[in-house]
Design an enzyme around this catalytic site. Structure first.
Site, PDB file in Angstrom:
ATOM      1  N   LYS A   1       0.826  -1.210   0.000  1.00 26.72           N
ATOM      2  CA  LYS A   1       0.000   0.000   0.000  1.00 26.72           C
ATOM      3  C   LYS A   1       0.860   1.260   0.000  1.00 26.72           C
ATOM      4  O   LYS A   1       0.591   2.204  -0.762  1.00 26.72           O
ATOM      5  CB  LYS A   1      -0.947  -0.003   1.197  1.00 26.72           C
ATOM      6  CG  LYS A   1      -1.920   1.174   1.175  1.00 26.72           C
ATOM      7  CD  LYS A   1      -3.052   1.018   2.156  1.00 26.72           C
ATOM      8  CE  LYS A   1      -2.627   1.182   3.580  1.00 26.72           C
ATOM      9  NZ  LYS A   1      -3.781   1.415   4.488  1.00 26.72           N
TER      10      LYS A   1
ATOM     11  N   ASP B   1       2.257  -0.888  12.038  1.00 26.57           N
ATOM     12  CA  ASP B   1       0.937  -1.326  11.575  1.00 26.57           C
ATOM     13  C   ASP B   1       0.666  -2.796  11.866  1.00 26.57           C
ATOM     14  O   ASP B   1      -0.482  -3.246  11.752  1.00 26.57           O
ATOM     15  CB  ASP B   1       0.795  -1.075  10.075  1.00 26.57           C
ATOM     16  CG  ASP B   1       0.664   0.396   9.738  1.00 26.57           C
ATOM     17  OD1 ASP B   1       0.139   1.153  10.577  1.00 26.57           O
ATOM     18  OD2 ASP B   1       1.095   0.794   8.643  1.00 26.57           O
TER      19      ASP B   1
END
Length: 449
Positions: free
Chosen positions: A36, A333
């Protein structure tokens, strides 16, 4: 794994309750979507180049598509061509005034990096987002960009919606990051691309370096020095970006969900292909190995300037550890799914230095503590981390519905917990998963078929 029912949502058209249950071992070979972080940057740098760039392996999640829509609104041409994406850029300094608000959806990366682009262009842009994004702090980006000359009309607290007016020419600055944030670093460097003079970012703690790597691929001279343990990154503008063909490696954050699942579900033996292993992003795999995970790195290679390998992950009895807080920037994350691994380990796992998790898409410390307790885990929440007493490999009891707070990583982490539970784990919404991993549930079906 089955849908239970749909009901009206806050921010999504519907909220779909799902119960994730044990389905046996995860085996075979899967390939996760493109990274991403790299996908966002590939679109942005292609839009700033003069000419045509081709991107292979772009993540087609909602966050990345929000970036594409915003860049189109500022003049770039971005279209899909078969499995690839074609970007015809407008060049640095020539972004157009968007006619309407730029809707960032749930994407903090899109918002902060695009604010950096706008900051040194003579245009005004309005940034909006969903309910979750509108709670996230933007002051950490507003502060340095204001020093460069951009002006902001934010809501109270510096959150979305906000209006910003860029300054052309902007003022070069030397900025020391007060918190480890690749997004803030990248925003300042992107503003520096159209700023006369040298823009400098000082990193006391190294963060992911996709921006520096990819800018070099687009022909920009990025100077990186190390002094007294700090990284000093410099860009001298205005810069011209050359079009570039990019192959996006698999997202290590997405792969982490399956690496943890294969580690905690008995008899699993799973190969995850084409996983990006940038040293600023691979902390989750280093920590899993410290816990005793069985991870084999196959065919190490370089794809698009990024280190890549296929990961073979087999079930192993994990052990609790004290996680070094200095590794946090390389796996910030991935902590939600690491908490799931810790809940299945032998002994106690202690994490600290994770205040940043409280200002993500949700307060991920509080959300994961509540979710894991609901699933039967023993968890103590502290100000800067969680202490988790593992089950010793025994399945979690399960339960739910878990409140995801519209946070894709909470949803996927608790889905993984459900795969290693006795009764399954129900989550209140699967819709947010599409922001970063649109085929997540399809891959669970594929790996556990």
């Amino acid at each position: 794994m089955c849908a239970v029912k749909a009901r009206p949502s806050y921010g999504y058209a519907f909220v779909t309750l799902h119960r994730f249950t044990s389905r046996g071992p995860l085996t075979g070979r899967i390939r996760v979507p493109g990274d991403k972080s790299i996908s966002h940057r590939a679109l942005m740098f292609g839009a700033l180049a003069v000419g045509r760039s081709r991107i292979s392996g772009l993540l087609e999640g909602e966050d990345v598509l929000a970036t594409a829509a915003a860049l189109r609104a500022m003049g770039a041409s971005i279209e899909k061509d078969g499995d690839d994406w074609i970007v015809d850029g407008v060049g640095v300094g020539t972004l157009l005034q968007p006619e309407g608000a730029l809707d960032m959806g749930n994407s903090g990366t899109s918002t902060r990096l695009l604010m950096g682009l706008v900051a040194s262009h003579g245009i005004t842009a309005t940034f909006t987002g969903d309910a979750s994004l509108s709670k996230r702090p933007m002051g950490r980006v507003i502060d340095p960009l204001s020093t460069m000359g951009a002006s902001f009309t934010p809501s109270p607290g510096g959150t979305l919606p906000l209006v910003m007016e860029g300054m052309q020419p902007a003022v070069p600055i030397s900025y020391r990051l007060p918190v480890a944030s690749a997004q803030v670093k990248s925003a300042v460097l992107l503003a520096g691309l159209n700023t006369p003079g040298t823009t400098t970012v000082i990193e006391p703690v190294p963060t992911r370096d996709h921006t520096e790597r990819m800018l070099r691929g687009f022909g920009v001279e990025v100077r990186v020095e190390e002094t007294d343990g700090e990284r000093i990154i410099k860009v001298t503008g205005p810069c011209d970006l050359e079009p570039c063909d990019i192959t996006v490696p698999g997202d290590p954050s997405s792969a982490a969900f399956f690496a943890v699942a294969a580690s905690i579900v008995p008899v699993s033996d799973l190969v995850i292909e084409n996983v990006g292993l940038n040293p600023t992003r691979d902390g989750i795999y280093r920590v899993l190995e410290q816990m005793g995970a069985d991870i084999q790195y196959i065919d190490r290679r370089e794809v698009g300037g990024e280190p890549v390998a296929d990961l073979r992950v087999r079930h192993a009895q994990l052990k609790g550890i004290e996680v070094d807080p200095e590794i946090a920037p390389s796996m910030i994350d991935e902590f939600p799914v690491l908490f799931v691994a810790a809940a299945m380990a032998q002994g106690t796992t202690v994490t600290s230095g994770l205040e940043e998790l409280r200002v993500k898409e949700s307060d991920r410390l509080a959300a994961m503590a509540a979710a894991l307790k609901l699933a039967g885990a023993a968890v103590e929440e502290r100000d800067d981390g969680l202490v988790i007493q593992g089950s010793g490999g025994k399945p979690l009891a399960g339960g739910g519905p878990v409140t995801t707070h519209l946070d894709h990583r909470i949803a996927m982490s608790m889905a993984v917990a459900g795969l290693a539970s006795a009764e399954g784990v129900e989550i209140d919404s699967t819709e947010p998963i599409a922001t970063s991993f649109p085929n997540f549930m399809d891959l669970i079906e594929e790996a556990s078929a």
